[in-house]
Design a protein around this motif. Sequence first.
Motif, PDB file in Angstrom:
ATOM      1  N   HIS A  44       0.839  -1.202   0.000  1.00  0.00           N
ATOM      2  CA  HIS A  44       0.000   0.000   0.000  1.00  0.00           C
ATOM      3  C   HIS A  44       0.877   1.256   0.000  1.00  0.00           C
ATOM      4  N   ASP A  45       1.932   1.255   0.822  1.00  0.00           N
ATOM      5  CA  ASP A  45       2.839   2.399   0.865  1.00  0.00           C
ATOM      6  C   ASP A  45       3.488   2.620  -0.501  1.00  0.00           C
ATOM      7  N   PHE A  46       3.904   1.515  -1.140  1.00  0.00           N
ATOM      8  CA  PHE A  46       4.544   1.621  -2.456  1.00  0.00           C
ATOM      9  C   PHE A  46       3.577   2.209  -3.478  1.00  0.00           C
ATOM     10  N   PHE A  47       2.334   1.733  -3.488  1.00  0.00           N
ATOM     11  CA  PHE A  47       1.339   2.250  -4.427  1.00  0.00           C
ATOM     12  C   PHE A  47       1.118   3.747  -4.218  1.00  0.00           C
ATOM     13  N   VAL A  48       1.121   4.186  -2.962  1.00  0.00           N
ATOM     14  CA  VAL A  48       0.962   5.617  -2.680  1.00  0.00           C
ATOM     15  C   VAL A  48       2.128   6.395  -3.278  1.00  0.00           C
ATOM     16  N   ARG A  49       3.351   5.836  -3.176  1.00  0.00           N
ATOM     17  CA  ARG A  49       4.521   6.528  -3.729  1.00  0.00           C
ATOM     18  C   ARG A  49       4.479   6.586  -5.250  1.00  0.00           C
ATOM     19  N   GLN A  50       3.682   5.730  -5.871  1.00  0.00           N
ATOM     20  CA  GLN A  50       3.510   5.783  -7.327  1.00  0.00           C
ATOM     21  C   GLN A  50       2.421   6.757  -7.748  1.00  0.00           C
ATOM     22  N   GLY A  51       1.820   7.430  -6.772  1.00  0.00           N
ATOM     23  CA  GLY A  51       0.808   8.416  -7.094  1.00  0.00           C
ATOM     24  C   GLY A  51      -0.593   7.853  -7.157  1.00  0.00           C
ATOM     25  N   LEU A  52      -0.798   6.631  -6.637  1.00  0.00           N
ATOM     26  CA  LEU A  52      -2.121   6.007  -6.690  1.00  0.00           C
ATOM     27  C   LEU A  52      -2.858   6.244  -5.374  1.00  0.00           C
ATOM     28  N   PRO A  53      -4.038   6.843  -5.399  1.00  0.00           N
ATOM     29  CA  PRO A  53      -4.809   7.017  -4.168  1.00  0.00           C
ATOM     30  C   PRO A  53      -5.232   5.662  -3.612  1.00  0.00           C
ATOM     31  N   ARG A  54      -5.406   5.604  -2.289  1.00  0.00           N
ATOM     32  CA  ARG A  54      -5.677   4.338  -1.608  1.00  0.00           C
ATOM     33  C   ARG A  54      -6.897   3.614  -2.178  1.00  0.00           C
ATOM     34  N   HIS A  55      -7.920   4.362  -2.587  1.00  0.00           N
ATOM     35  CA  HIS A  55      -9.146   3.704  -3.036  1.00  0.00           C
ATOM     36  C   HIS A  55      -8.993   3.032  -4.399  1.00  0.00           C
ATOM     37  N   LYS A  56      -7.831   3.216  -5.059  1.00  0.00           N
ATOM     38  CA  LYS A  56      -7.621   2.569  -6.349  1.00  0.00           C
ATOM     39  C   LYS A  56      -6.593   1.433  -6.285  1.00  0.00           C
ATOM     40  N   HIS A  57      -6.094   1.125  -5.095  1.00  0.00           N
ATOM     41  CA  HIS A  57      -5.037   0.110  -4.997  1.00  0.00           C
ATOM     42  C   HIS A  57      -5.503  -1.268  -5.440  1.00  0.00           C
ATOM     43  N   SER A  58      -6.655  -1.700  -4.969  1.00  0.00           N
ATOM     44  CA  SER A  58      -7.117  -3.043  -5.323  1.00  0.00           C
ATOM     45  C   SER A  58      -7.458  -3.161  -6.799  1.00  0.00           C
TER      46      SER A  58
END
Length: 299
Positions: A31-45
């Motif tokens: 989740h932390d990595f996805f945030v660093r890629q500019g992806l908001p939490r609600h789009k991770h899955s």
Amino acid sequence: MTEVLPQSPDTAHVDDPHDSQPASLVSRRLHDFFVRQGLPRHKHSSQLAVILGLSRSGAFRKFQDGAFSAADLQALAEHFEVDISLLLSQTAAPQAQALPSSALPPAPARIVLGGRNLACQVEIGDELGANDFSELVATLQGSEWQVHPFPGPQGTLARHRVIQLLIRPAHRQLPRVAVLEDSVDLAANLKEAFEGAGFRVELFTAADELLNRATTQPFDVYLVDWWLNGKTSAAMIQALRASQSTVPLILTTGAIANGYAVEDDIVRVAMEHRVQVIEKPFRLALLISQVRQLLGEKL
């Protein structure tokens, strides 16, 4: 009485930004990595589902259970073009949490310069309003940021201000091409076209000259005329292939149409020595494209 049916995982609020923090350390790091890629939490899955070929509910359960296999992590690393260790690293995670809502951590992106699509790192700022201006704007297209000069693409995509852009230009040697051709005009056209496309070209009118040069400084590609000075270049092709077993060899010929060569001879040489054959007249752009494919270039 109205009966309330339970929601299935596929219809539930998958990627709810208020979901409880997953217990799995791997999930939290991803989740932390996805945030660093500019992806908001609600789009991770939903993004994980696209990368791994899962349903959204299946991707949601992976985050909840931490059920990531080595193959899953490898696929994620290849998609984002990073080392697997960076997927699970805490690097930049504390800073990311401390950043104001108006800025996101640097993220991988692409920018087109001079007709070339270049990789870069970009720091994303606020979404632009109707009256805002930024020399460079970024849009999130799928899972990747794209950087454009203002005003950027028209449509429904949100445009963000670019705070900072970092490009690390690639460095490499230009591929060297040897051209054996007795037509002065055609040789000059080949040299101009290939050098304009990012190659270094040396011209030869005699087979022995080319072989002597290739002995001391082998070329990356050879373009060889089949009928030269009253004889075929079969012997020279054999010598080149003996010294460079995998180098791209392209045979150009107009001799078949002119009656100076037997088609079976060309076929035999092409098969025996793994040579590409192009008949004259040919289109220079297509020839250059073929050479790039043989070299494995993506320019």
